[in-house]
Motif scaffolding. Structure first.
Motif, short mmCIF file in Angstrom:
data_model
loop_
_atom_site.label_atom_id
_atom_site.label_comp_id
_atom_site.label_asym_id
_atom_site.label_seq_id
_atom_site.Cartn_x
_atom_site.Cartn_y
_atom_site.Cartn_z
N PHE A 1 0.83 -1.20 0.00
CA PHE A 1 0.00 0.00 0.00
C PHE A 1 0.87 1.26 0.00
N VAL A 2 1.87 1.31 0.85
CA VAL A 2 2.76 2.47 0.91
C VAL A 2 3.49 2.64 -0.42
N THR A 3 3.93 1.54 -1.01
CA THR A 3 4.60 1.61 -2.31
C THR A 3 3.66 2.18 -3.37
N GLU B 1 -3.42 11.48 -20.19
CA GLU B 1 -4.67 10.73 -19.98
C GLU B 1 -4.36 9.32 -19.49
N ILE B 2 -3.40 8.68 -20.14
CA ILE B 2 -3.02 7.32 -19.75
C ILE B 2 -2.46 7.30 -18.32
N MET B 3 -1.62 8.29 -18.01
CA MET B 3 -1.07 8.36 -16.65
C MET B 3 -2.16 8.55 -15.61
N MET B 4 -3.16 9.35 -15.93
CA MET B 4 -4.26 9.56 -14.98
C MET B 4 -5.07 8.27 -14.79
N HIS B 5 -5.25 7.50 -15.86
CA HIS B 5 -5.94 6.21 -15.72
C HIS B 5 -5.14 5.27 -14.82
N VAL B 6 -3.83 5.26 -14.99
CA VAL B 6 -2.98 4.41 -14.15
C VAL B 6 -3.04 4.87 -12.70
N ILE B 7 -3.01 6.18 -12.48
CA ILE B 7 -3.08 6.72 -11.12
C ILE B 7 -4.40 6.34 -10.47
N TRP B 8 -5.51 6.49 -11.19
CA TRP B 8 -6.82 6.14 -10.62
C TRP B 8 -6.92 4.64 -10.34
N ALA C 1 -7.53 2.99 -6.70
CA ALA C 1 -8.62 2.04 -6.46
C ALA C 1 -8.07 0.75 -5.85
N PHE C 2 -6.97 0.26 -6.39
CA PHE C 2 -6.34 -0.95 -5.86
C PHE C 2 -5.87 -0.72 -4.43
N ALA C 3 -5.32 0.47 -4.16
CA ALA C 3 -4.86 0.79 -2.81
C ALA C 3 -6.04 0.84 -1.84
N ALA C 4 -7.16 1.38 -2.29
CA ALA C 4 -8.35 1.43 -1.42
C ALA C 4 -8.83 0.02 -1.09
N ILE C 5 -8.81 -0.86 -2.08
CA ILE C 5 -9.21 -2.25 -1.85
C ILE C 5 -8.25 -2.92 -0.86
#
Length: 189
Positions: free
Chosen positions: A30-32, A143-150, A154-158
């Motif tokens: 998560f920290v990573t 745009e691609i970077m923003m998709h990766v960030i989101w 989302a994965f971090a929230a899970i």
């Protein structure tokens, strides 16, 4: 705690130890992920500088032949993004390819799809894409970077939810002796 559980056959202690290490590993991942998201957001502005430097180099090496990877890449980008040159079609006048061909034209990949008899001539600029490719490439990469960030968020929230659930189970198991292993008559129930 885990060693004590193994030597004394206390499966609860072994289970608690496994949950503890599961939470620690999830926390490190998560920290990573958070660090990657922050760095991606901070350095997304540098994408424009890097694209500018790279695109200048690639346009200088353009030779218009199909086997050349740089030439194919430029033609592909210009066709897909409907653009021409770095900032506009006049950028081609400064390339070695334009000077060597001496035909006052840009690559055919600069021709609009609606222009039926386009030969890339600068005499007919209405047949050419007016917008340059650099701004469009930067926009697409961001745009691609923003998709990766989101996706990473989302994965971090899970994962955070998973850590929370593991901690809840860990706390409940340590307080509730009802989770002890049931042994009846020498067999596991």
């Amino acid at each position: 705690m885990g060693q004590c559980g193994i030597t004394s056959s206390k499966t609860v202690l072994v289970f608690l130890n496994l949950i503890f290490w599961f939470v620690i590993i999830l926390l490190l991942v998560f920290v990573t992920e958070v660090v990657v998201v922050v760095l991606g957001y901070v350095y997304r502005a540098k994408v424009e500088n890097e694209v500018d430097r790279s695109i200048q180099k690639v346009y200088k090496t353009y030779n218009g032949t199909s086997p050349d990877a740089a030439s194919r890449a430029i033609d592909y980008v210009q066709r897909q993004l409907h653009c021409c040159g770095i900032h506009n079609y006049s950028d081609w006048e400064n390339t070695d390819w334009f000077k060597e061909t001496k035909n006052q034209s840009v690559p055919l990949s600069c021709c609009r799809e609606t222009a039926s008899n386009c030969n890339g001539s600068l005499a007919h600029p209405s047949d050419l894409y007016a917008e340059g490719c650099e701004a469009l490439v930067v926009k697409k990469l961001q745009e691609i970077m923003m998709h990766v960030i989101w996706a990473a968020l989302a994965f971090a929230a899970i994962q955070l939810l998973g850590m929370l659930c593991a901690c809840i189970v860990l706390c409940r198991r340590s307080r509730d002796p009802a989770y002890e292993l049931l042994i009846t008559g020498g067999t596991y129930a």
